[in-house]
Design an enzyme around this catalytic site. Structure first.
Site, PDB file in Angstrom:
ATOM      1  N   GLU A 148      47.180  38.865  44.642  1.00  0.00           N
ATOM      2  CA  GLU A 148      47.623  38.317  43.357  1.00  0.00           C
ATOM      3  C   GLU A 148      46.981  39.096  42.223  1.00  0.00           C
ATOM      4  OE1 GLU A 148      46.824  34.216  42.575  1.00  0.00           O
ATOM      5  OE2 GLU A 148      47.421  33.561  44.562  1.00  0.00           O
ATOM      6  N   GLU A 174      42.850  30.401  48.117  1.00  0.00           N
ATOM      7  CA  GLU A 174      41.586  30.527  47.372  1.00  0.00           C
ATOM      8  C   GLU A 174      40.596  29.415  47.725  1.00  0.00           C
ATOM      9  OE1 GLU A 174      42.729  30.858  43.232  1.00  0.00           O
ATOM     10  OE2 GLU A 174      43.114  32.996  43.470  1.00  0.00           O
TER      11      GLU A 174
END
Ligand code: GAL
Length: 668
Positions: A310, A158
């Protein structure tokens, strides 16, 4: 964009849909690893992301490496038939690193330096960070290049840190030198004669600090630079792992509506797109924004299958109050992603942590173990996905595109505008939602995309429009495309400078009108509109003092100082048409207008019960209609489609009954 050979090989290796999650074995003992593998097998897990935050476990002291535990874990996973998405652990530099290289800790926008103890605590421009990240990446790639479990590389995590460090200033200067070539060009682009901000030496140029009224061109370039600096970190690690394993795909995980990285620039740098998303179960319609983000992920690489990297099985733990996902919601959300092009359904994380800040984050295997309903739902989903291999690789076709452009997002948020409360993702969602509700297939584009596949292009509030974007749009309309574009569009160029030639400089000839002034409306003001067909409606928030040239008014203001002037207009250019909305129509009116335009290009809305989502994936093996009921009640859906529902195994003939959270995948 063609599917890279690495992803074709990955798809062949996986032989269908991917199911799994983040696996953090460094938090557990070897006996637990063995249990994990056995339970993963029960759940049908075929891919796990390993080592995302494991740098401190792999290099506990500078230059001292400990790979034994990871060797064992990878061997166990491989023996269990589970492939590995192996991470470079560079999102979490170890304590020794932050202690030895304190300059690498990022200084954030309030001038405070991060301390060690969270994650993503690095300045992406720090040469020390880059050197150490390269070293651990090289060690890992060297060691595991031939490991049979290795199926994919997960670079970092991320990406998103913004840093105002000295190293960032140095790198920003280099980036600007490359972009502008000379200081004169920079001074011109940044309009530095304003407020005497003129630079006489490159050494004077640096990252924009705290002052709120800093130069808007500088701030915009700093946004671009931050995305690029992070991308350089990704690229460096990607190139290292690729040099060892040219046949293994490399990617990183994106986030939902994430502002710090321009994913259009990133997506082409990786082998596939992956998304992390945590729709809030407390928001009854969070699946609509999820749908948009899924469509965006699919579109970033031209429709190629993407990975849901995710999501949570139930509650997260990072918000003020973290609601659980009610039974069935995790499954419905997973199929929703698949319905919009995902070929991988993965979670954060495999086994719930007992300590650390995410100890109350749900997991595939929760604290309460295999008795828990979430585990049973995970296991059932994994088993179900194993039977749907035929869908992998299939595509979605859309004739409508909506524009989502990071440069527009950034430029609307830098202050100094007629109003400074634009929330770009919300503006985009206003335009997307009615298309979603009508179950129309929509791709996402940016201002520089190839538009040749689309008949209708929806552009929310594109304040920034550079010459390339303007030319593409003009060519699209001239060539027969239809565009609906909202207010305050085409105002500034790529340096955040107002286009000359009267507002909206980039669009004046296209919309066939010019604007004397932008008039933000007061809170609560209802702007009365009179439409060409006689309808009376009201709008809010924004007005423009529009003067027609070639364009025709579709709606005019019926009262107030702009009475009689156009609020909504259309213009024909070449064989196409553009509709310009000079005010903020109500959600209902905006929706009706968009649906009318969609119908004109032959895209008829599907009138289904609220909360029911329908999409189609097409592939060589067939065509699959996905139906997901996000609503709280059972529904009966008239589909006019017959085939077999792959999930229930039952034939469907026209009508389908679905419980709340129910899903059907009808193969026709
Ligand atoms: C993601 C992150 C994961 C985990 C998760 C919690 O942002 O990549 O490591 O923290 O959020 O929801």
């Amino acid at each position: 964009m063609t599917v890279p050979a690495t992803m074709a090989a990955f798809a062949e290796r996986m032989g269908g849909l991917v199911f799994g999650g983040d696996y953090n074995p460094e938090q557990w003992t070897p006996d637990v690893w063995r249990e994990d593998v056995a339970l993963m097998q029960q759940a049908g897990v075929n891919l796990v992301s390993v080592g995302v935050f494991a740098w401190a476990s792999l290099e506990p002291r500078e230059g001292q490496f400990e790979f034994g535990w990871l060797d064992e874990v990878l061997d166990l996973l491989h023996a269990g038939g589970i492939s590995v998405n192996l991470a470079t652990p560079t999102a979490a530099p170890p304590a020794w690193f932050s202690e030895a290289y304190p300059e690498s800790l990022p200084i954030v926008d309030n001038g405070v330096r991060f301390s060690f103890g969270a994650r993503a605590h690095y300045d992406p421009s720090s040469p020390d960070y880059r050197a150490h990240a390269a070293r651990i990446t090289t060690k890992i790639a060297e060691r595991y290049q031939d490991h049979p479990a290795l199926a994919m590389w997960h670079i970092g995590n991320e990406y998103g840190t913004t840093a105002y460090n000295e190293a960032a200033s140095v790198r920003f200067r280099e980036w600007l030198q490359q972009r502008y070539g000379s200081l004169d060009a920079l001074n011109e682009a940044w309009t530095t004669r304003f407020w005497g901000q003129y630079y006489s030496e490159w050494s004077q140029v640096g990252v924009p600090g705290a002052p709120a009224w800093s130069n808007p061109a500088r701030k915009l370039d700093f946004k671009r630079f931050t995305s690029d600096a992070l991308l350089e970190c990704f690229q460096a690690e990607r190139d290292i792992v690729r040099s060892f394993t040219p046949n293994v795909p490399v990617l990183t995980n994106f986030m939902r509506f994430y502002g710090n990285a321009d994913y259009w620039r990133w997506a082409g740098e990786e082998d596939a797109v992956a998304l992390d998303i945590y729709p809030n179960p407390a928001e009854p319609d969070s699946h609509v924004a999820a749908a948009f983000n899924f469509d965006l992920m699919r579109s970033l690489r031209g429709g190629q299958p993407w990975l849901l990297m995710e999501q949570s099985t139930s509650a997260v733990c990072q918000w003020h109050r973290n609601h659980v996902k009610q039974p069935g919601r995790m499954r419905a959300g997973s199929y929703q992603a698949m319905a919009r092009g995902a070929d991988a359904i993965m979670f954060f994380q495999w086994r719930a942590s007992v300590g650390g800040s995410e100890r109350f984050h749900s997991a595939m295997l929760p604290h309460s173990g295999t008795e828990a309903r979430t585990w049973l739902e995970v296991k059932a989903l994994g088993q179900e996905l194993a039977g749907l291999a035929e869908i992998a690789g299939s595509r979605i076709e859309a004739k409508i595109a909506i524009c989502f452009d990071w440069e527009v997002w950034w430029s609307l948020g830098l202050g100094g505008l007629p109003r400074n409360d634009f929330v770009y993702p919300d503006l985009v969602m206003r335009h997307y939602r009615p298309l979603w509700e009508a179950n129309l297939a929509v791709d996402v584009v940016n201002a520089h995309s190839d538009l040749s596949d689309y008949r209708l292009l929806v552009i929310p509030n594109a304040y920034l429009m550079d010459a390339d974007a303007r030319d593409r749009l003009t060519a699209y309309v001239e060539g027969g495309g239809t565009v609906v574009i909202s207010y305050f569009s085409g105002v500034v160029d790529g340096t955040n400078r107002v286009w000359a030639n009267g507002y909206p400089g980039a669009l004046r000839s296209l919309i066939g009108a010019h604007i004397h002034e932008y008039w933000p409306a007061g809170d609560g003001d209802q702007l009365q509109l009179h439409w060409a067909d006689g309808a009376q409606t009201s709008a809010t928030d924004w007005q423009e003092d529009i003067h027609l040239e070639a364009g025709r008014a579709l709606a005019t203001y019926s009262e107030g100082p702009l009475a009689g002037q156009p609020a909504v207009l259309e213009n024909s250019v070449g064989s196409g048409r553009i509709v310009y909305l000079g005010t903020k129509l109500s959600d209902v009116d905006l929706g009706a207008l968009l649906i009318t335009e969609a119908s004109r290009i032959g895209e008829q809305p599907l009138d289904l019960p609220a909360g029911v989502e329908v999409t189609r994936r097409n592939g060589e093996a067939g065509s699959w209609l996905f139906v997901v009921n996000h609503g709280d009640a059972a529904v009966e859906v008239e589909l006019g489609e017959s085939g077999v529902d792959l999930l229930s195994g039952t034939p469907v003939d026209g009508t389908l009954k679905l419980e709340s959270t129910g899903v059907a995948i009808i193969r026709s």
